[in-house]
Scaffold this active site. Sequence first.
Site, PDB file in Angstrom:
ATOM      1  N   GLU A 147       0.248 -18.703  20.917  1.00  0.00           N
ATOM      2  CA  GLU A 147      -0.198 -20.085  20.753  1.00  0.00           C
ATOM      3  C   GLU A 147      -1.683 -20.258  21.033  1.00  0.00           C
ATOM      4  O   GLU A 147      -2.212 -21.358  20.982  1.00  0.00           O
ATOM      5  CB  GLU A 147       0.641 -21.016  21.651  1.00  0.00           C
ATOM      6  CG  GLU A 147       2.090 -21.116  21.177  1.00  0.00           C
ATOM      7  CD  GLU A 147       2.919 -22.179  21.890  1.00  0.00           C
ATOM      8  OE1 GLU A 147       2.441 -22.771  22.868  1.00  0.00           O
ATOM      9  OE2 GLU A 147       4.072 -22.399  21.456  1.00  0.00           O
TER      10      GLU A 147
ATOM     11  N   THR B 185       0.492 -23.173  31.412  1.00  0.00           N
ATOM     12  CA  THR B 185       0.416 -22.663  30.035  1.00  0.00           C
ATOM     13  C   THR B 185      -0.718 -23.317  29.252  1.00  0.00           C
ATOM     14  O   THR B 185      -1.072 -22.837  28.181  1.00  0.00           O
ATOM     15  CB  THR B 185       1.726 -22.935  29.269  1.00  0.00           C
ATOM     16  OG1 THR B 185       1.996 -24.345  29.296  1.00  0.00           O
ATOM     17  CG2 THR B 185       2.897 -22.199  29.904  1.00  0.00           C
TER      18      THR B 185
ATOM     19  N   GLU C  55      11.149 -28.633  33.063  1.00  0.00           N
ATOM     20  CA  GLU C  55      12.571 -28.285  32.984  1.00  0.00           C
ATOM     21  C   GLU C  55      13.032 -27.609  34.278  1.00  0.00           C
ATOM     22  O   GLU C  55      14.140 -27.086  34.360  1.00  0.00           O
ATOM     23  CB  GLU C  55      12.826 -27.361  31.792  1.00  0.00           C
ATOM     24  CG  GLU C  55      12.910 -28.094  30.465  1.00  0.00           C
ATOM     25  CD  GLU C  55      11.641 -28.804  30.085  1.00  0.00           C
ATOM     26  OE1 GLU C  55      10.572 -28.173  30.076  1.00  0.00           O
ATOM     27  OE2 GLU C  55      11.684 -30.031  29.820  1.00  0.00           O
TER      28      GLU C  55
ATOM     29  N   THR D  46       4.914 -33.331  34.132  1.00  0.00           N
ATOM     30  CA  THR D  46       3.910 -32.270  34.136  1.00  0.00           C
ATOM     31  C   THR D  46       2.795 -32.575  33.139  1.00  0.00           C
ATOM     32  O   THR D  46       2.935 -33.435  32.268  1.00  0.00           O
ATOM     33  CB  THR D  46       4.564 -30.929  33.780  1.00  0.00           C
ATOM     34  OG1 THR D  46       5.320 -31.102  32.579  1.00  0.00           O
ATOM     35  CG2 THR D  46       5.509 -30.487  34.894  1.00  0.00           C
TER      36      THR D  46
ATOM     37  N   ASN E  20       7.733 -34.934  30.308  1.00  0.00           N
ATOM     38  CA  ASN E  20       9.045 -35.584  30.448  1.00  0.00           C
ATOM     39  C   ASN E  20       9.505 -35.684  31.899  1.00  0.00           C
ATOM     40  O   ASN E  20       9.090 -34.895  32.743  1.00  0.00           O
ATOM     41  CB  ASN E  20      10.092 -34.794  29.661  1.00  0.00           C
ATOM     42  CG  ASN E  20      10.261 -33.379  30.205  1.00  0.00           C
ATOM     43  OD1 ASN E  20       9.408 -32.531  29.991  1.00  0.00           O
ATOM     44  ND2 ASN E  20      11.340 -33.121  30.922  1.00  0.00           N
TER      45      ASN E  20
ATOM     46  N   ASP F 144      13.874 -35.961  26.393  1.00  0.00           N
ATOM     47  CA  ASP F 144      12.816 -34.963  26.604  1.00  0.00           C
ATOM     48  C   ASP F 144      11.589 -35.230  25.729  1.00  0.00           C
ATOM     49  O   ASP F 144      11.011 -34.307  25.163  1.00  0.00           O
ATOM     50  CB  ASP F 144      13.337 -33.533  26.345  1.00  0.00           C
ATOM     51  CG  ASP F 144      12.278 -32.469  26.623  1.00  0.00           C
ATOM     52  OD1 ASP F 144      11.503 -32.640  27.581  1.00  0.00           O
ATOM     53  OD2 ASP F 144      12.208 -31.483  25.887  1.00  0.00           O
TER      54      ASP F 144
END
Lengths: 189, 597
Positions: B81, B180, B198, B262, B282, B324
């Site tokens: 990514e 990330t 999560e 986050t 979320n 989410d």
Amino acid sequence: MCSGSLKALMAACAMGALLGACQREERDQRPSPVASETREQVALTTNSAGPSPPEIRVSGKGAKYEASAYDQSQGKKYYAWFNCNGCHSNGGGGSGPPLMDDRWIYGGSIENIVQTIREGRPNGMPSFRGKIPDEQIWQIAAYVRSMSGNTSSDSAPQRNDSMHPHPSESRTPPSPPVNGGTVAPSPSR
Amino acid sequence: MRLARLSALLISVALAGPVFAQSPTVTPPLSAAPKDDGQWTMPAKNFANTRYSELNEINLSNVANLRPEFTFSLGVNRGQESPAVMAGNTLYMVSPYPNTLYALDLTKPGAPMKWRYDPKPEQASQGVACCDVVNRGPTVADGKVFMSTLDGSIIAVDAEKGTMIWRTKIADINMGETVTMAPFVAKGKVFVGNSGGEYGVRGWIQALDANTGKPVWKAFSTGPDKEVLIGPDFKPFYDADKGKDLGISTWPPDAWKHGGGTVWGWVAYDPDLNLLYNGVGNPGPWNSAQRPGDNKWTNSVFARDIDTGQARWAYQATPHDLFDWDGINESILLDITWKGQPRKVLVRPERNGHLYVIDRATGEVLSAEAYAYTNTTTGVDLKTGRLQRVGDKEPSVGKVLRDVCPTAPGAKDWNPSSFSSSTGLLYIPHNNLCMDWESQETNYIAGTPFVGAEVRMKPGPGGHMGEVTAWNILEGKPAWVIKERFPVWSGALSTAGDLVFYGDMEGWFKAVNAKTGEVVWQFKTGSGIIGQPTTYRGPDGRQYVAILSGVGGWSGAIVSGDLDPRDGTAALGFVNAMRDLKNATTAGGMLYVFRLP
């Protein structure tokens, strides 16, 4: 005539049910306390120094869990309660590897799986030592074995109450463990 | 029949769009999107997040001749990514875990490796990365390359020598935290937030000093105002966002402590207003029954004073999230004329399927049209700012709710859109997915997943799963739409050559006509593309286009993680839709750079 044969059939069914009920699955109602920890001596590989395969000394108690519908059903419950499904989904995997296929990075025997849950593994599997009682670890491991059809189909869990991610564990064709699987990228150099 | 369907999917479907704004009344502010110097030093190109290049050597008339000039293997076959970022005479990129930072020397033929830096993140961090072990790239500023590692370190590396200047650990994997996102660097500070929505983490964004790595400020997304950095300057536009300690009172007791929120996406900065804009992810867990209330400040966007972090305004796009719908997508800063008035706005393609045009000085929502198919919301009440839900699309524990659109990854996930100053259109790469959802009770155990939902995704209306939409911001409707077989998980790049670049998950890297959506060039790379295309002027004065190929991420986890397609709920439900991906591509990790002959 017609009603007579139906009666006979019903009587036969009732007799069959009675006979079946005589053999009840045994349950360990008072599992050993949290403090105890089973010590199975297993290997993670099939080769050893010398011509013979690695020495493995297991107690054999795993067979009891793999034959018990109660233990696998409990294991399925704990699998969700301890958030195993958050990474491994319903066996197909996610951030963790799949459990319903035949590939086992750290060994696919029930003893291997018990150790994996308790000790954790370096690529992200957390250690649950001290978090899950020994008995429940064995039950979860037995359920994990059922995901790949490696427990008997008459003890493996049947269909879910709600969403069906895949056919039930009891209908999953057996796939004997093969060593290997996706290992995470190795640290540089 | 099959051929016809294939061509309908793969070849662009150019719809008759409205007239294009030739002299756009939509422009990014010059202070945030300065004149192009031919470099590409940060993933989003500039503070305004336009991902638009003024280079036009490669254009509609010659793009058909575009060909690969050099390639480079990143040595890790996981979801790529990262963008290839270009500064000076060097190209930089970060691999997925183990997060190796590579520098390639563009002055030499074949762009050989100049240096590599191995941050050696903790191996165990892979276990708390929800959706593949991705990294969204480096940022270059003031002779330093800034990068993040999966296990939560932010590192400054000397851009010339490849030696570490400072390293600051800011996240704890034992609490489920990872990093990330690409560090965002502005005004002498590095801005970065945590991932782990999560895993029941408590979200935050923080600022580090770019020279020393020392923390300057840290703003949590949940909890008391003092820790969210809400003070006397906080003036939200809507009543629902006003009140004391909403980060506590909109949650069940103590749920905010592991309620997510986050900050793992894109950040923008307006130098004129001195405001930093960050979206918030979320709430946790996904099971909404376990957290009655609006759950502030999840799924919100914040405007903060860049120096102090003090919030100026906030707007919660999706209160009490059911599905989410992280609010971490990019904010594109634009100046527009709205109903005759000049307005400074930010434009956000939200995961909930609405394209928000928000006054970036005040937080007022000017418009929120749906840019993708949705059957869960009907729009936004512009008087109250409230998202309008469809009543029967609310999950409950133990019941399967069917045909929910958009899905958990949203109408659009992290992969950023691009605004073209030449066409005045916004190019949005996104999803066309629906799902079945069942909420379940879940337990919070630190460092393990905190989700509480079984999900099964499937293609949306039409049977295709991805779209690239060219969006007319002022008219609030699409100019054209391209349909793709798989979700479009790559970012978009637009150029003054009237081209838009993106990649698909089968591995095709494509250039399309920015005005019509017609595919004008494509090249099949080795693996599916989920990266961020960039373009730059090389030391030889020529224009280059770069993309990383390597499928993975949440949508591609079935391939990068070798998941079992028999379980539709695998990868948080994405596998159900992506079963065919294993037959379409394999894992990879390769940089491709293109040039005209």
